[in-house]
Design an enzyme around this catalytic site. Structure first.
Site: not given
Ligand code: GLC
Length: 756
Positions: A290
């Site tokens: 993430d």
């Molecule tokens: C965010 C979220 C994740 C998302 C990623 C990209 O922090 O936790 O679900 O896909 O960043 O935006």
């Protein structure tokens, strides 16, 4: 009346293991071998490095450097992917650099949070789950994929499949609620919608990502980025099953979660990523972190520095670093110094290249970059019709007394109150980065399509002080009552009052946890003031999570759960209010009576003293509130009524592999056509680990005309009868199972089946 019947059946002893293996394409594997033999160490690490686009951020400020530095690194072949760039023009600009200006011309894979649509938005995923309509959910994901793909995106960071029993957590809006069986079916439907037949021959399908792996829905105190404190029993039997369903559906990517499980940050959890996901399940796609979650293993106190974080994550099985600035550059020296084995790197790069080949990006890096197709597909009439269809199906009728609903189509004076009624922004919900603000059909606009009644809209209460955004906190109006009198006057003069209340779309989603899930701001006061003037109120809820609305549940005659329904909100709500669509939704998540009951779910355990059998205080209960939910999982009314009868099972005792067929007769006992979700629950009465008092193990969505009956058959296979033991072996133990069927997870008291 929700009738539940039950039988007991006997299963002989058996143990079985269920392993999935995603098939590889030998042609692609040969190409990967050839390409990797030419790649330098730096270029391999580059494939594991993902940068955010140069504008929108969906997390803390990017650490990957300035836009100029990012461009330079793309040119050097040190970037494998970008996220949050979008639109053919912008994607082409970065893709041309990677393909035409780098030594090997390896194309970028372009990721984006296509969570419930791209520009044309479907309902938030929690709402879609309330439809229990897997075909409609698949179609919704396919619609989203078509717009994203036409805009240059080839990979979405969805579906999110975090099971959660905690409505305080803002991200429940992104998932499919509290149940692993429903969650698994929805996950598979969304993967099919995004990926199609997994060949990616169509340029309108994209790779899907199962997130957040794993157990993010169990963060302690519902606080974002926090530890998840759960048992292996919960991990194995509630958290992991939807992910396995997604892998079995051909999933190509998995995203690690911000939380820890058993003290290990998910991005560095070798057991979850390599032992379970990659080895036991045979997942052949790639794992992305993430946002900066590899780097965040340092503040977690798990990795002492960037080198330690890089080493832990790559060895654990995280293949790509999202905006963490860790794999690039730290892995380069770690491998050179022999501190990280080359094989970990090669496994990661192979997986990333595999998905790029499968997406056809090497055959034609610009196959997703067609301006003409972009103009034709994005915002098309067909897409709006698809999201309207799923929006209607996602609405749940929670209460309907005094025959207030459906509304009469003529001769009525209808007052419409509340700023959410005219909002074209809030109904879009959270996680809609590509959509343009204020593009929803508002509830008011939907109602105005019906000309037979006189509509009088009075805002009465401005929900928020200022219009919030994806990046700002929502500030609710807690002082300005200046509109109340005008609203009361409108209510006084009306036959029916439609009040649209709830949460702003940005009150749920990432980093939107709340400790109080009542109607925010002055809404409860507003609702009671209007009720005192005219009690013929239809309450239309807009919310991204279950809300605690005990007063409304007791006093308000009609309540419609309308979530955040996306672009076609107003048309969906109006068609349901006027009965042109008979509501068929069922709750995918329990609604608590108050926040103190959380975590709350239908599949709870019986405890040692579940009922007050000794008629004293020493039993499992609250002294201040009934422990049952306000509205239970699987609950939803219709404008018609249904009756269940004649529950029967093909045999009384079964051995390994024998199919168990459960049948029930369902009748539409009302005056209009309607859909019902018949649900089958099981209770394993005695087992080596305690089991919930009931578990959803089957459902059928059935449409019946007035008076029509249908016999519904459920088939129970090993998958439904078994569970994962503490060794993560799938086992089916001998014993007695109670089978229950009905239109909701709750039961009528006269059956004396132990309730919540
Ligand atoms: C965010 C979220 C994740 C998302 C990623 C990209 O922090 O936790 O679900 O896909 O960043 O935006």
């Amino acid at each position: 009346m929700k009738i539940i019947h039950f039988f007991t059946i006997t299963i002989m002893s058996l143990t079985t293991t269920i392993n999935a293996q995603q098939k590889l394409n030998p042609e692609i594997e040969k190409k990967i071998d050839a390409l990797m033999s030419k790649m330098t160490l730096e270029e391999k690490v580059g494939q594991m490095n993902q940068y955010n686009g140069f504008w929108d951020v969906t997390g803390p400020a990017p650490v990957g450097g300035t836009a100029e530095q990012k461009y330079e690194n793309i040119k050097k072949g040190l970037v494998g992917s970008m996220l949050t760039v979008r639109g053919v023009a912008e994607v082409k600009a970065v893709q041309k650099i990677a393909v035409e200006q780098t030594r090997l011309g390896i194309p970028l894979i372009i990721g984006f949070d296509v969570i419930h649509g791209y520009k044309t938005l479907s309902p938030i995923p929690l709402a879609e789950a309330a439809s229990w309509d897997m075909k409609a959910i698949e179609k919704s994901a396919e619609t989203a994929a078509s717009e994203a793909a036409a805009s240059g995106i080839n990979w979405t960071f969805g579906p999110m499949m975090d099971i959660s029993k905690d409505a305080r957590w803002g991200r429940v809006m992104e998932g499919a609620g509290e149940d692993p069986y429903l969650g698994g079916k929805v996950a598979a439907a969304r993967v099919r919608g995004f990926q199609g037949d997994n060949t990616f021959k169509s340029p309108l399908r994209i790779a899907a990502t199962a997130k957040h792996f794993a157990a993010y829905g169990f963060v302690e105190s519902a606080l974002e980025y926090n530890a998840a404190e759960i048992s292996t029993n919960t991990l194995y039997n509630q958290v992991l099953p939807p992910f396995k369903s997604a892998v079995d559906a051909g999933l190509r990517s998995v995203m690690t979660s911000f939380n820890t499980v058993n003290g290990i940050p998910a991005s560095g959890d070798q057991y979850l990523l390599r032992d379970v996901l990659k080895n036991k399940w045979g997942f052949s796609g790639f794992v992305i972190s993430d946002w900066a979650s590899i780097r965040e293993m340092i503040p977690w106190g798990f990795s002492k520095d960037e080198n330690a974080a890089a080493k832990s994550a790559v060895e654990a099985g995280t293949d790509m670093d999202m905006e963490g600035g860790i794999y690039f550059p730290y892995l380069i020296d770690l491998v050179k110094q022999g501190k990280v084995k080359q094989e970990y790197l090669d496994d990661a790069v192979r997986r990333i290249l595999r998905v790029k080949y499968e997406l056809g990006l090497f055959d034609d890096p610009y196959r997703f970059l067609n301006e003409k197709r972009e103009k034709e597909v994005v915002g098309s009439k067909a897409n709006r019709e698809a999201v309207l269809d799923i929006a209607k199906k996602s609405i749940v009728l929670l209460k309907n007394e005094k025959s207030l609903l459906p509304l009469k189509k003529s001769g009525q004076k209808i007052a419409v109150l509340g700023s959410l009624a005219e909002s074209k922004n809030s109904p879009l919900g959270s996680w809609r980065i590509a959509a343009d603000n204020n593009t929803a059909v508002s509830v008011l606009e939907g109602l105005q399509q019906y000309k037979g009644n006189s509509l009088n809209y009075v805002k009465g209460l401005e929900l928020t002080k200022v219009e919030p955004t994806f990046l700002t906190e929502v500030e609710y109006n807690t002082t300005d009552r200046s509109g109340f009198e005008a609203a009361k006057k409108a209510a006084r003069e009306a036959d029916v009052v439609v009040m649209v209340l709830g949460e702003h779309g940005f009150s749920s989603g990432e980093a939107r946890s709340r400790t109080n899930i009542d109607l925010p701001g002055l809404q409860q006061e507003f609702l009671e003031e209007i009720y005192n003037v005219n009690s013929n109120i239809v309450l239309v809820l807009n919310n991204g999570r279950p809300l605690t609305i005990p007063w409304a549940a007791e006093h308000i005659p009609a309540i419609l759960e309308a979530w955040h329904l996306g672009t076609e909100t107003g048309n969906a709500v109006a068609q349901v209010l006027y009965g042109d669509y008979n509501p068929s939704g069922k709750l995918p998540m329990s609604f608590p009576r108050n926040v103190g009951q959380i975590p709350i779910s239908y599949n709870h355990y019986s405890t040692g003293r579940f009922t007050n059998k000794d008629n004293n205080v020493f039993w499992s209960h609250y002294s201040d509130v009934d422990k049952t939910p306000l509205y239970p999982f699987g609950f939803g009314l219709s404008y018609t009524t249904f009756e269940y009868s004649n529950l029967r099972i093909n045999k009384k005792s079964f051995t390994k592999g024998e199919k168990i067929i459960v049948s029930v007769d369902l009748k539409n006992t009302g005056k209009v056509k309607g859909k019902e979700v018949a649900q089958l629950y099981l209770h394993d009465e005695f087992s080596s680990v305690i089991k919930p008092v009931k578990e959803l193990k089957g459902f059928e969505l059935v449409e019946l005309k007035p008076g029509e009956s249908k016999s519904i058959n459920f088939t129970l296979s090993d998958y439904e009868m078994g569970f994962y033991n503490s060794q993560y072996e799938f086992v089916i133990e001998p014993g007695t199972f109670k089978v229950m069927v009905g239109g909701s997870s709750d039961t009528i008291l006269s059956q004396n089946i132990e309730l919540f």
